[in-house]
Design a protein around this motif. Structure first.
Motif, PDB file in Angstrom:
ATOM      1  N   LYS A  48       0.957  -1.281  -0.027  1.00  0.00           N
ATOM      2  CA  LYS A  48       0.111   0.039   0.060  1.00  0.00           C
ATOM      3  C   LYS A  48       0.862   1.376  -0.081  1.00  0.00           C
ATOM      4  O   LYS A  48       0.254   2.277  -0.143  1.00  0.00           O
ATOM      5  N   HIS A  49       2.207   1.218  -0.144  1.00  0.00           N
ATOM      6  CA  HIS A  49       3.013   2.155   0.205  1.00  0.00           C
ATOM      7  C   HIS A  49       4.047   2.496  -0.679  1.00  0.00           C
ATOM      8  O   HIS A  49       4.443   3.826  -1.237  1.00  0.00           O
ATOM      9  N   VAL A  50       4.747   1.336  -1.263  1.00  0.00           N
ATOM     10  CA  VAL A  50       5.740   1.380  -2.267  1.00  0.00           C
ATOM     11  C   VAL A  50       5.092   2.171  -3.758  1.00  0.00           C
ATOM     12  O   VAL A  50       4.116   1.436  -3.861  1.00  0.00           O
ATOM     13  N   GLU A  68      -4.119  -0.158  -3.797  1.00  0.00           N
ATOM     14  CA  GLU A  68      -4.473   1.351  -3.603  1.00  0.00           C
ATOM     15  C   GLU A  68      -4.772   1.390  -1.897  1.00  0.00           C
ATOM     16  O   GLU A  68      -5.383   0.829  -1.252  1.00  0.00           O
ATOM     17  N   HIS A  69      -3.809   2.826  -1.637  1.00  0.00           N
ATOM     18  CA  HIS A  69      -3.826   3.301  -0.441  1.00  0.00           C
ATOM     19  C   HIS A  69      -5.003   4.054  -0.120  1.00  0.00           C
ATOM     20  O   HIS A  69      -5.449   4.673  -0.963  1.00  0.00           O
ATOM     21  N   PRO A  70      -5.580   3.849   1.284  1.00  0.00           N
ATOM     22  CA  PRO A  70      -6.513   4.955   1.649  1.00  0.00           C
ATOM     23  C   PRO A  70      -6.475   6.109   1.334  1.00  0.00           C
ATOM     24  O   PRO A  70      -5.262   6.848   1.386  1.00  0.00           O
ATOM     25  N   GLU A  74      -7.769  11.449   7.901  1.00  0.00           N
ATOM     26  CA  GLU A  74      -6.790  10.928   8.735  1.00  0.00           C
ATOM     27  C   GLU A  74      -5.704   9.940   8.456  1.00  0.00           C
ATOM     28  O   GLU A  74      -4.911   9.722   9.113  1.00  0.00           O
ATOM     29  N   HIS A  75      -5.825   9.757   7.347  1.00  0.00           N
ATOM     30  CA  HIS A  75      -4.812   8.745   6.714  1.00  0.00           C
ATOM     31  C   HIS A  75      -4.993   8.809   5.138  1.00  0.00           C
ATOM     32  O   HIS A  75      -5.771   8.526   4.489  1.00  0.00           O
ATOM     33  N   HIS A  76      -3.669   9.475   4.728  1.00  0.00           N
ATOM     34  CA  HIS A  76      -3.568   9.649   3.197  1.00  0.00           C
ATOM     35  C   HIS A  76      -2.158   9.866   2.694  1.00  0.00           C
ATOM     36  O   HIS A  76      -1.311  10.022   3.548  1.00  0.00           O
ATOM     37  N   TYR A 115       4.752  10.301   0.195  1.00  0.00           N
ATOM     38  CA  TYR A 115       4.636  10.735   1.785  1.00  0.00           C
ATOM     39  C   TYR A 115       3.042  10.306   2.362  1.00  0.00           C
ATOM     40  O   TYR A 115       2.332  10.922   1.848  1.00  0.00           O
ATOM     41  N   CYS A 116       3.005   9.195   3.167  1.00  0.00           N
ATOM     42  CA  CYS A 116       1.878   9.050   3.849  1.00  0.00           C
ATOM     43  C   CYS A 116       1.760   9.650   5.278  1.00  0.00           C
ATOM     44  O   CYS A 116       2.720   9.907   5.987  1.00  0.00           O
ATOM     45  N   ASN A 117       0.791  10.214   5.662  1.00  0.00           N
ATOM     46  CA  ASN A 117       0.795  11.109   6.822  1.00  0.00           C
ATOM     47  C   ASN A 117       0.843  10.153   8.033  1.00  0.00           C
ATOM     48  O   ASN A 117       1.382  10.655   9.300  1.00  0.00           O
ATOM     49  N   LEU A 118       0.422   8.948   7.944  1.00  0.00           N
ATOM     50  CA  LEU A 118       0.763   7.996   9.208  1.00  0.00           C
ATOM     51  C   LEU A 118       1.867   6.977   9.062  1.00  0.00           C
ATOM     52  O   LEU A 118       2.347   6.776  10.003  1.00  0.00           O
ATOM     53  N   HIS A 119       2.190   6.792   7.746  1.00  0.00           N
ATOM     54  CA  HIS A 119       3.378   5.721   7.799  1.00  0.00           C
ATOM     55  C   HIS A 119       4.819   6.097   6.744  1.00  0.00           C
ATOM     56  O   HIS A 119       5.375   5.421   6.665  1.00  0.00           O
ATOM     57  N   GLY A 120       4.837   7.492   6.897  1.00  0.00           N
ATOM     58  CA  GLY A 120       6.012   8.312   6.420  1.00  0.00           C
ATOM     59  C   GLY A 120       6.495   8.146   4.932  1.00  0.00           C
ATOM     60  O   GLY A 120       5.693   7.950   4.196  1.00  0.00           O
TER      61      GLY A 120
HETATM   62 FE   LIG Z   1      -0.445   4.671   4.946  1.00  0.00          FE
END
Ligand SMILES: [Fe+2]
Length: 128
Positions: A48-50, A68-70, A74-76, A115-120
């Motif tokens: 979901k991130h790479v 697909e990433h959410p 809150e999480h994007h 850049y994911c706001n929760l997962h960097g």
């Molecule tokens: Fe994420």
């Protein structure tokens, strides 16, 4: 990563910034040093991130990720960056849009960051 870019985060307020010209002093926010983000190090779903990168209709198409990433407030995914040797292109994403963006076709290889706001910060090298 082939074309390294440096992104820093304030762990107090959440600001994220990219270093453009390195001059030696520490970057700070909220009266504290900012943290240099290390790519692909947060314990989260790789799929979901790479960034998933391909060439489509003469453009460089980036989707986050292969699954697909959410995209919620809150999480994007906040932005996608394509880094070439002497060029950096960033597209900021709306939290209600899809986690994808199209870029001009590069001359050669690129490094794609997201850049994911929760997962960097996550990145992948891509060769045409
Ligand atoms: Fe994420």
């Amino acid at each position: 990563m082939k074309y390294e870019r440096k992104f820093y985060k304030c762990n107090i307020c959440g600001h994220v910034t990219e270093e453009t010209v390195r001059a030696g002093g520490p970057l700070a926010c909220c009266n504290h040093p900012m943290e240099l983000l290390k790519v692909n190090t947060v314990d989260a779903s790789q799929e979901k991130h790479v960034p998933a990168v391909k060439i489509e209709n003469g453009k460089l198409k980036v989707q986050v990720g292969s699954v697909e990433h959410p995209m919620t407030p809150e999480h994007h995914i906040a932005f996608i960056v394509v880094a070439e040797k002497n060029k950096t292109t960033r597209i900021d994403l709306d939290v209600h849009s899809k986690p994808e963006a199209e870029f001009e076709l590069p001359e050669g290889g690129v490094t794609v960051y997201e850049y994911c706001n929760l997962h960097g910060l996550w990145a992948v090298d891509f060769e045409k």
